[in-house]
Design a protein around this motif. Structure first.
Motif, PDB file in Angstrom:
ATOM      1  N   LEU A  59       0.809  -1.001  -0.004  1.00 12.75           N
ATOM      2  CA  LEU A  59      -0.222  -0.022  -0.044  1.00 12.75           C
ATOM      3  C   LEU A  59       0.788   1.308  -0.055  1.00 12.75           C
ATOM      4  CD1 LEU A  59      -2.763  -1.013   2.663  1.00 12.75           C
ATOM      5  CD2 LEU A  59      -2.625  -1.180   0.021  1.00 12.75           C
ATOM      6  N   SER A  60       1.986   1.092  -0.450  1.00 17.37           N
ATOM      7  CA  SER A  60       2.988   2.280  -0.312  1.00 17.37           C
ATOM      8  C   SER A  60       2.707   3.552  -1.437  1.00 17.37           C
ATOM      9  CB  SER A  60       4.454   1.696  -0.605  1.00 17.37           C
ATOM     10  OG  SER A  60       4.521   1.059  -1.810  1.00 17.37           O
ATOM     11  N   ALA A  61       1.789   3.146  -2.204  1.00 22.85           N
ATOM     12  CA  ALA A  61       1.291   4.196  -3.185  1.00 22.85           C
ATOM     13  C   ALA A  61       0.348   5.280  -2.588  1.00 22.85           C
ATOM     14  CB  ALA A  61       0.914   3.610  -4.484  1.00 22.85           C
ATOM     15  N   PHE A  62      -0.213   4.447  -1.508  1.00 17.45           N
ATOM     16  CA  PHE A  62      -1.238   5.505  -0.797  1.00 17.45           C
ATOM     17  C   PHE A  62      -0.496   6.411   0.338  1.00 17.45           C
ATOM     18  CE2 PHE A  62      -3.541   1.876  -2.285  1.00 17.45           C
ATOM     19  CZ  PHE A  62      -4.907   2.473  -2.547  1.00 17.45           C
ATOM     20  N   THR A  63      -1.083   7.685   0.314  1.00 16.77           N
ATOM     21  CA  THR A  63      -0.896   8.580   1.362  1.00 16.77           C
ATOM     22  C   THR A  63      -1.889   8.767   2.352  1.00 16.77           C
ATOM     23  OG1 THR A  63       0.972   9.490   0.248  1.00 16.77           O
ATOM     24  CG2 THR A  63      -0.003  10.861   2.019  1.00 16.77           C
ATOM     25  N   PHE A  64      -1.955   8.667   3.640  1.00 16.19           N
ATOM     26  CA  PHE A  64      -3.169   9.164   4.426  1.00 16.19           C
ATOM     27  C   PHE A  64      -2.905  10.256   5.322  1.00 16.19           C
ATOM     28  CE2 PHE A  64      -3.647   4.598   3.369  1.00 16.19           C
ATOM     29  CZ  PHE A  64      -5.057   4.432   3.569  1.00 16.19           C
ATOM     30  N   ASP A  65      -3.812  11.232   5.384  1.00 16.65           N
ATOM     31  CA  ASP A  65      -3.493  12.203   6.059  1.00 16.65           C
ATOM     32  C   ASP A  65      -4.826  12.692   6.707  1.00 16.65           C
ATOM     33  OD1 ASP A  65      -2.551  14.816   7.094  1.00 16.65           O
ATOM     34  OD2 ASP A  65      -2.057  15.590   5.105  1.00 16.65           O
ATOM     35  N   PHE A  66      -4.617  12.795   8.111  1.00 19.89           N
ATOM     36  CA  PHE A  66      -5.586  12.856   9.048  1.00 19.89           C
ATOM     37  C   PHE A  66      -5.780  14.696   9.333  1.00 19.89           C
ATOM     38  CE2 PHE A  66      -7.741  12.925  13.379  1.00 19.89           C
ATOM     39  CZ  PHE A  66      -8.933  12.200  13.076  1.00 19.89           C
ATOM     40  N   ASN A  67      -7.088  15.251   8.980  1.00 15.92           N
ATOM     41  CA  ASN A  67      -7.272  16.643   9.237  1.00 15.92           C
ATOM     42  C   ASN A  67      -8.610  16.840   9.712  1.00 15.92           C
ATOM     43  OD1 ASN A  67      -4.714  17.807   8.540  1.00 15.92           O
ATOM     44  ND2 ASN A  67      -5.032  17.079   6.302  1.00 15.92           N
ATOM     45  N   ASP A  68      -8.728  17.498  10.719  1.00 19.44           N
ATOM     46  CA  ASP A  68     -10.115  18.017  11.390  1.00 19.44           C
ATOM     47  C   ASP A  68     -11.000  16.627  11.244  1.00 19.44           C
ATOM     48  OD1 ASP A  68      -9.270  20.250  11.762  1.00 19.44           O
ATOM     49  OD2 ASP A  68      -9.804  20.942   9.676  1.00 19.44           O
ATOM     50  N   SER A  69     -10.488  15.563  11.974  1.00 20.34           N
ATOM     51  CA  SER A  69     -11.501  14.525  11.990  1.00 20.34           C
ATOM     52  C   SER A  69     -11.649  13.712  10.620  1.00 20.34           C
ATOM     53  CB  SER A  69     -12.736  14.383  12.758  1.00 20.34           C
ATOM     54  OG  SER A  69     -12.413  14.932  14.192  1.00 20.34           O
ATOM     55  N   ILE A  70     -11.107  14.336   9.411  1.00 19.63           N
ATOM     56  CA  ILE A  70     -11.342  13.463   8.026  1.00 19.63           C
ATOM     57  C   ILE A  70     -10.186  12.929   7.718  1.00 19.63           C
ATOM     58  CG2 ILE A  70     -11.938  14.048   5.891  1.00 19.63           C
ATOM     59  CD1 ILE A  70     -14.370  14.280   7.712  1.00 19.63           C
ATOM     60  N   TRP A  71     -10.236  11.626   7.045  1.00 17.26           N
ATOM     61  CA  TRP A  71      -8.913  11.233   6.408  1.00 17.26           C
ATOM     62  C   TRP A  71      -8.884  11.552   5.151  1.00 17.26           C
ATOM     63  CZ3 TRP A  71      -4.946   8.882   8.725  1.00 17.26           C
ATOM     64  CH2 TRP A  71      -5.067   8.152  10.077  1.00 17.26           C
ATOM     65  N   GLU A  72      -7.911  12.178   4.449  1.00  9.90           N
ATOM     66  CA  GLU A  72      -7.633  12.478   3.212  1.00  9.90           C
ATOM     67  C   GLU A  72      -6.609  11.560   2.701  1.00  9.90           C
ATOM     68  OE1 GLU A  72      -6.118  16.629   3.283  1.00  9.90           O
ATOM     69  OE2 GLU A  72      -8.084  17.361   3.886  1.00  9.90           O
ATOM     70  N   ILE A  73      -7.105  10.798   1.751  1.00  9.05           N
ATOM     71  CA  ILE A  73      -6.085   9.815   0.893  1.00  9.05           C
ATOM     72  C   ILE A  73      -5.880   9.884  -0.375  1.00  9.05           C
ATOM     73  CG2 ILE A  73      -6.202   7.058   0.486  1.00  9.05           C
ATOM     74  CD1 ILE A  73      -8.852   7.196   2.990  1.00  9.05           C
ATOM     75  N   SER A  74      -4.746  10.085  -0.832  1.00  8.49           N
ATOM     76  CA  SER A  74      -4.182  10.179  -1.953  1.00  8.49           C
ATOM     77  C   SER A  74      -3.658   9.056  -2.655  1.00  8.49           C
ATOM     78  CB  SER A  74      -3.049  11.357  -1.780  1.00  8.49           C
ATOM     79  OG  SER A  74      -3.501  12.525  -1.341  1.00  8.49           O
ATOM     80  N   TYR A  75      -4.216   8.668  -3.867  1.00  4.48           N
ATOM     81  CA  TYR A  75      -3.785   7.471  -4.762  1.00  4.48           C
ATOM     82  C   TYR A  75      -3.934   7.950  -6.041  1.00  4.48           C
ATOM     83  CZ  TYR A  75      -3.852   2.714  -6.384  1.00  4.48           C
ATOM     84  OH  TYR A  75      -3.566   1.622  -6.972  1.00  4.48           O
ATOM     85  N   GLU A  76      -2.886   7.705  -6.860  1.00  2.00           N
ATOM     86  CA  GLU A  76      -2.675   8.035  -8.294  1.00  2.00           C
ATOM     87  C   GLU A  76      -3.333   9.392  -8.729  1.00  2.00           C
ATOM     88  OE1 GLU A  76      -4.537   4.612 -10.316  1.00  2.00           O
ATOM     89  OE2 GLU A  76      -2.733   3.095 -10.155  1.00  2.00           O
ATOM     90  N   ASN A  77      -2.867  10.224  -8.182  1.00  2.00           N
ATOM     91  CA  ASN A  77      -3.013  11.438  -8.401  1.00  2.00           C
ATOM     92  C   ASN A  77      -4.615  12.085  -8.068  1.00  2.00           C
ATOM     93  OD1 ASN A  77      -0.398  12.211  -9.304  1.00  2.00           O
ATOM     94  ND2 ASN A  77      -1.035  11.431 -11.275  1.00  2.00           N
ATOM     95  N   LYS A  78      -5.143  11.355  -7.438  1.00  2.00           N
ATOM     96  CA  LYS A  78      -6.534  11.461  -6.922  1.00  2.00           C
ATOM     97  C   LYS A  78      -6.660  11.537  -5.255  1.00  2.00           C
ATOM     98  CE  LYS A  78      -8.978   9.577 -11.025  1.00  2.00           C
ATOM     99  NZ  LYS A  78      -9.904   8.824 -11.316  1.00  2.00           N
ATOM    100  N   CYS A  79      -7.650  12.585  -4.790  1.00  2.00           N
ATOM    101  CA  CYS A  79      -7.808  12.633  -3.456  1.00  2.00           C
ATOM    102  C   CYS A  79      -9.236  12.301  -2.840  1.00  2.00           C
ATOM    103  CB  CYS A  79      -7.456  14.027  -2.862  1.00  2.00           C
ATOM    104  SG  CYS A  79      -7.403  14.387  -1.079  1.00  2.00           S
ATOM    105  N   TYR A  80      -9.253  11.232  -1.887  1.00  2.00           N
ATOM    106  CA  TYR A  80     -10.311  10.935  -1.456  1.00  2.00           C
ATOM    107  C   TYR A  80     -10.715  11.216   0.074  1.00  2.00           C
ATOM    108  CZ  TYR A  80     -10.093   7.800  -5.526  1.00  2.00           C
ATOM    109  OH  TYR A  80      -9.454   7.491  -6.892  1.00  2.00           O
TER     110      TYR A  80
END
Length: 307
Positions: free
Chosen positions: A270-291
């Motif tokens: 899962l090394s291609a994923f980035t998880f960032d926790f901001n204001d109780s929301i997980w922002e997940i980056s994968y293949e130039n898209k953010c979820y």
């Protein structure tokens, strides 16, 4: 220094801890951690002079422990082991009162001041309703608190506890830890307690003794933790060998929870994923898209869909 370990080799027929050097002052609270079998209990027994050193020395107030009598050790150190023999037909009050009898023959009655101190400790440990309860009828948690109460009434400058919170729920664990912290600060006690939970160090202890690879690492809690990545890195909990962690940017507790969730559910890279926790929301980056996900359940569904 009130308690000193100098160039000590600790063990039995073989050495468990080599060339150990450490020191503690009155008022210090020290957490002793390490995996099973590394020598935590053996170190404690060596401080009590129940296990002779292979070499080196341990000093209490500049006196070698091997020169203390059994009574002298008891006057200096109160001990609570995780597994203790339960005295038959003793109540909570009887057990806690026992700590006073290192100062009197058993046929003496306790003084009024001693009985008052026993009463206060029973109240502080939230055991008043169990004061006259037989030990054999107590829960594991309340029994452990009663043994800790006995150690407190001993009024020794050093208190050593071998995994004292093992059988305690969160409420009782907090009562014990707060009581010990208060003792260290208000009565200038030196407290050493062993545990498998290094997280207690950050919130509760001043010093840390960490046994690893036959070495005793000692110092200020934060210094020792940062010198050993395995103590603070979530990967210490890894059991899925096929799992490769993503990048996680978040407070430690959220990081541990996310790491645990992902490695339990995904045997993949899962090394291609980035998880960032901001204001109780997980922002997940994968293949130039953010979820964005608001819960771990949403994260599971998203990762399953994307990867």
């Amino acid at each position: 220094m009130h308690l000193q370990i100098k160039q000590a080799n600790i063990g039995y027929s073989t050495t468990l801890i080599s060339n150990a050097n450490a020191s503690l002052n009155l008022g210090d609270i020290c957490l002793l951690i390490g995996n099973n079998g590394v020598g935590k209990t053996t170190l404690i027994k060596s401080i009590l002079n129940q296990n002779r050193l292979l070499s080196g020395e341990i000093l209490i107030n500049n006196k070698n422990v091997k020169d203390f009598s059994v009574k002298g050790i008891a006057e200096n150190i109160a001990i609570v082991f995780s597994k203790a023999i339960i005295p038959q037909n003793y109540t909570v009050e009887d057990l806690i009162s026992l700590g006073k009898y290192i100062y009197y023959p058993f046929y003496f009655e306790l003084k009024k001041q001693d009985r008052e101190e026993v009463k206060n400790i029973i109240e502080e440990l939230d055991l008043t309703q169990y004061k006259n309860t037989l030990l054999r009828n107590l829960s594991d948690g309340n029994l452990q608190k009663a043994f800790i109460g006995r150690a407190l009434t001993q009024n020794s400058p050093i208190i050593i506890l071998d995994e004292p919170t093992t059988h305690l729920d969160e409420k009782n664990k907090l009562i014990i830890l707060k009581t010990l912290r208060k003792l260290a600060r208000q009565q200038n006690k030196l407290i050493v307690f062993s545990s498998h939970d290094w997280r207690l160090a950050k919130e509760f202890a001043d010093k840390l003794w960490y046994i690893k690879d036959s070495q005793l690492y000692s110092g200020i809690v934060e210094d020792v933790l940062l010198q050993h990545d395995e103590l603070t890195n979530a990967s210490v909990f890894k059991f899925n060998e096929n799992f490769v962690s993503p990048s996680i940017k978040s407070p430690e507790i959220q990081k541990e929870m996310l790491y645990s969730l992902l490695q339990k559910n995904f045997q993949k890279d899962l090394s291609a994923f980035t998880f960032d926790f901001n204001d109780s929301i997980w922002e997940i980056s994968y293949e130039n898209k953010c979820y964005k996900c608001e819960s771990f359940e949403e994260i599971l569904k998203l990762i399953s869909t994307l990867h």
